[in-house]
Enzyme design. Structure first.
Site, PDB file in Angstrom:
ATOM      1  N   GLY A 141       8.973  -4.347  -0.672  1.00 46.38           N
ATOM      2  CA  GLY A 141       9.867  -4.058   0.407  1.00 46.38           C
ATOM      3  C   GLY A 141      11.338  -3.847   0.256  1.00 46.38           C
ATOM      4  N   CYS A 164      -9.400   1.053   5.791  1.00 50.75           N
ATOM      5  CA  CYS A 164      -8.556   2.149   5.906  1.00 50.75           C
ATOM      6  C   CYS A 164      -9.547   3.478   5.384  1.00 50.75           C
ATOM      7  CB  CYS A 164      -7.453   2.213   5.427  1.00 50.75           C
ATOM      8  SG  CYS A 164      -7.053   1.414   3.597  1.00 50.75           S
ATOM      9  N   CYS A 168     -11.301  -5.735   1.077  1.00 50.47           N
ATOM     10  CA  CYS A 168     -11.176  -4.935   2.322  1.00 50.47           C
ATOM     11  C   CYS A 168     -10.810  -3.358   2.049  1.00 50.47           C
ATOM     12  CB  CYS A 168      -9.836  -5.319   3.086  1.00 50.47           C
ATOM     13  SG  CYS A 168      -9.605  -4.267   4.633  1.00 50.47           S
ATOM     14  N   ASP A 187      -3.076  10.570  -9.318  1.00 46.08           N
ATOM     15  CA  ASP A 187      -2.119   9.792  -8.328  1.00 46.08           C
ATOM     16  C   ASP A 187      -2.996   8.963  -7.595  1.00 46.08           C
ATOM     17  OD1 ASP A 187       0.065   9.262  -7.145  1.00 46.08           O
ATOM     18  OD2 ASP A 187       0.445  10.961  -6.119  1.00 46.08           O
ATOM     19  N   ASP A 188      -2.296   8.102  -6.942  1.00 45.42           N
ATOM     20  CA  ASP A 188      -2.994   6.764  -6.247  1.00 45.42           C
ATOM     21  C   ASP A 188      -3.454   7.174  -4.797  1.00 45.42           C
ATOM     22  OD1 ASP A 188      -0.642   6.074  -4.417  1.00 45.42           O
ATOM     23  OD2 ASP A 188       0.242   6.295  -6.235  1.00 45.42           O
ATOM     24  N   TYR A 233      -2.111   0.442  -5.787  1.00 49.16           N
ATOM     25  CA  TYR A 233      -0.846   0.912  -5.430  1.00 49.16           C
ATOM     26  C   TYR A 233       0.234  -0.186  -5.376  1.00 49.16           C
ATOM     27  CZ  TYR A 233       3.052   3.365  -3.261  1.00 49.16           C
ATOM     28  OH  TYR A 233       4.337   3.814  -2.640  1.00 49.16           O
ATOM     29  N   CYS A 286      -7.161  -7.053  -0.065  1.00 51.84           N
ATOM     30  CA  CYS A 286      -6.871  -5.762   0.130  1.00 51.84           C
ATOM     31  C   CYS A 286      -6.980  -4.773  -1.355  1.00 51.84           C
ATOM     32  CB  CYS A 286      -5.306  -5.677   0.511  1.00 51.84           C
ATOM     33  SG  CYS A 286      -4.566  -4.022   0.672  1.00 51.84           S
ATOM     34  N   CYS A 297       5.359  -6.784   2.468  1.00 51.09           N
ATOM     35  CA  CYS A 297       6.647  -7.478   2.381  1.00 51.09           C
ATOM     36  C   CYS A 297       6.262  -8.305   0.998  1.00 51.09           C
ATOM     37  CB  CYS A 297       6.959  -8.368   3.523  1.00 51.09           C
ATOM     38  SG  CYS A 297       7.170  -7.599   5.035  1.00 51.09           S
ATOM     39  N   ASN A 300       4.374 -12.156   5.003  1.00 54.43           N
ATOM     40  CA  ASN A 300       3.857 -11.116   4.531  1.00 54.43           C
ATOM     41  C   ASN A 300       2.477 -10.738   5.160  1.00 54.43           C
ATOM     42  OD1 ASN A 300       2.272 -10.115   1.580  1.00 54.43           O
ATOM     43  ND2 ASN A 300       3.079  -8.674   3.151  1.00 54.43           N
ATOM     44  N   GLY A 301       2.399  -9.579   5.980  1.00 57.85           N
ATOM     45  CA  GLY A 301       1.152  -9.339   6.628  1.00 57.85           C
ATOM     46  C   GLY A 301       1.444  -8.917   8.026  1.00 57.85           C
ATOM     47  N   SER A 321       2.624   4.526 -10.049  1.00 54.96           N
ATOM     48  CA  SER A 321       1.298   3.962  -9.587  1.00 54.96           C
ATOM     49  C   SER A 321       0.112   4.828 -10.162  1.00 54.96           C
ATOM     50  CB  SER A 321       1.252   3.523  -8.324  1.00 54.96           C
ATOM     51  OG  SER A 321       1.362   4.514  -7.500  1.00 54.96           O
TER      52      SER A 321
HETATM   53 FE1  SF4 Z   1      -5.530  -2.850   2.559  1.00 57.44          FE
HETATM   54 FE2  SF4 Z   1      -6.699  -0.729   3.785  1.00 57.44          FE
HETATM   55 FE3  SF4 Z   1      -7.743  -3.216   4.273  1.00 57.44          FE
HETATM   56 FE4  SF4 Z   1      -5.007  -2.376   5.173  1.00 57.44          FE
HETATM   57  S1  SF4 Z   1      -7.113  -1.436   5.650  1.00 57.44           S
HETATM   58  S2  SF4 Z   1      -5.777  -4.566   4.083  1.00 57.44           S
HETATM   59  S3  SF4 Z   1      -4.604  -0.889   3.321  1.00 57.44           S
HETATM   60  S4  SF4 Z   1      -7.814  -2.261   2.144  1.00 57.44           S
END
Ligand code: SF4
Length: 479
Positions: A43, A459, A456, A370-371, A267, A261, A15, A121-122, A308
């Site tokens: 968004g 993922c 972070c 690509d991303d 991206y 993040c 968002c 946002n989040g 991106s």
């Molecule tokens: Fe970003 Fe991946 Fe962490 Fe989610 S898990 S906040 S997409 S780095």
């Protein structure tokens, strides 16, 4: 020869939030609209603006929101009824809570102490638990979004707090997860960022007006200048005297444990934004250069998938010495089918029209950057089209590591079953998408994109910066 191909986007931005307080008393709703337009990439499913007049009766908040893009929801006439010198706005993609008008933001709350408007946002990792506790205590929710849980927490704490800032701080003691919040009380504009810094938020100024925004590109779009980023765990309050006060949440984490993040840089964020001191454009150039070092290949041109993948492709080209080429034309005027958040609908309706420029790729060995690869259908379509237009080889380079794990912090990474990388090896993916070679950004290279910024990358490596919901709750969340 040109050929069209459709491709669906795989990941969804979370968002975008925007807030503005004009101390000279000018209306802010139009500026908020333009600020949100600069954040539309974050968004596209719903948007809204809430404003108030700091010299008018306390608590009279006017708001308007709807489903769709800003240009579809807002028309000139609406701004006449949105008069006021303090306001907040929101653009939303539905990462939590289904797509309906009730879930559009900003949320406006009338309670014992007056009124509050909030945009968030989040995603919270303990929203379900908090909601259940509140419902058991008699609270009534009108939406299914985390943001209402936050609003309830603040309203509850406000009853026993001397000021709204204290209530916000106390409320944030209860919530865990990712949050960048802008909040409007009758006389104050407040911005809060989670202790890990997962989602971005910055402060700007235009003349005698202060602005809070998810990205600084939104500040520039209204002629405001960047003052600074809101720090992880910081509560920033702008009052009627134009003072910006700063406090920190009790659970603020040390810098080395912060978790910005990385996907904002790969991206989500706009190419002309700078977040936490790192230019998004430069981060992507460095990402492309890392790919060139890790996966060199003999080729004639390097091309990026718009939008991106373009900067990473440029980075690959610069580091490898292989000429950069524009291989695609993106038709910006393709009608937008309304985005629906279910998987099937997303696969079929989130489409962007790209054309391959045949004369650029014919007879060429192409490095295609690509991303990300989420389900694999997009990149497979592009490779097929490139080859159909005469490319002799297509070598795919991806500027993120393979997605293997869900995000609990507001990014819609599909569930494991839909993530191609969690079902197949890199070689199997290469074969499936029809590439001549395939290289993903190694996880160890990610920090190079952003210097010493703690990131972070859960993922990709399953190392979440905080405890995430257990399996039972993950199921409820749709994982
Ligand atoms: Fe970003 Fe991946 Fe962490 Fe989610 S898990 S906040 S997409 S780095």
């Amino acid at each position: 020869m040109t050929e069209n191909t459709d491709f669906e986007t795989g990941l969804k931005e979370e968002c975008g939030v925007f807030g503005m307080y004009d101390l000279d008393g000018h209306d802010v709703s139009r500026s908020i609209y333009y600020g949100l337009e600069a954040l539309q990439h974050r968004g596209q499913e719903s948007c809204g603006i809430a404003v108030s007049d700091t010299s008018g009766p306390k608590g009279r908040v006017k708001s308007y929101k709807g489903l769709g893009l800003l240009s579809e929801v807002f028309h000139t006439g609406q701004f006449d009824s949105l008069s006021g010198n303090i306001g907040i706005g929101h653009v939303r993609y539905s990462t939590s809570g289904s797509l309906n008008i009730n879930n559009a933001q900003p949320l406006v709350l009338n309670y014992l102490k007056g009124s509050l408007a909030l945009a968030h946002n989040g995603n919270l990792v303990n929203a379900l638990q908090l909601r259940e506790e509140m419902e058991n205590a008699g609270a009534i929710f009108h939406t299914s979004i985390d943001s209402e849980v936050i609003a309830h927490c603040i309203a509850r704490e406000r009853v026993n707090s001397g000021c709204i800032e204290d209530a916000v701080k106390k409320a944030c003691d209860h919530i865990r997860g990712a949050f960048a919040i802008v909040l409007m009380s009758p006389r104050k504009l407040i911005g809060v960022r989670d202790p890990y810094g997962l989602r971005p938020l910055c402060i700007g100024q235009r003349d005698n007006a202060y602005v809070l925004a998810s990205e600084d590109c939104a500040l520039h779009s209204i002629g405001a200048h960047f003052i600074r980023d809101v720090k992880p765990g910081e509560v920033v309050t702008i009052n009627s005297r134009g003072e910006i006060s700063s406090e920190f949440l009790d659970d603020v984490v040390p810098r080395e444990k912060q978790a910005h993040c990385i996907f904002e840089y790969i991206y989500f964020a706009r190419l002309d934004s700078c977040i936490d001191g790192v230019e998004v454009y430069n981060a992507r150039i460095r990402g492309g250069a890392s790919l060139a070092r890790c996966y060199p290949v003999d080729a004639d041109i390097v091309a990026g998938v718009p939008d991106s993948g373009l900067a990473a492709a440029k980075g690959y080209s610069e580091a490898s010495g292989i000429p950069y080429a524009i291989a695609f034309h993106k038709n910006s005027y393709v009608g937008r089918t309304f985005i629906k958040p279910s998987q099937d609908e997303r696969e079929s309706s989130v489409k962007i029209k790209l054309s391959v420029i045949g004369s650029v790729v014919k007879g060429k060995r192409v490095v295609l950057v690509d991303d990300s690869i989420v389900r694999g259908t997009t990149i497979a379509n592009l490779i097929r089209t490139l080859k159909h237009c005469g490319a002799t080889e297509v070598h795919v380079r991806i500027s993120s590591p393979p997605f293997l794990h869900p995000c609990y912090f507001g990014v819609d990474v599909p569930s494991n079953k839909q993530l191609i990388a969690s079902q197949m090896s890199v070689e199997q993916i290469r074969k499936k998408i029809g590439a001549d070679s395939l290289g993903y950004m190694p996880i160890r290279e990610l920090p190079d994109m952003v210097g010493d910024l703690p990131i972070c990358r859960a993922c990709f490596n399953n190392e979440y910066p905080m405890e995430v919901p257990d399996h039972e709750i993950r199921d409820e969340l749709g994982d």
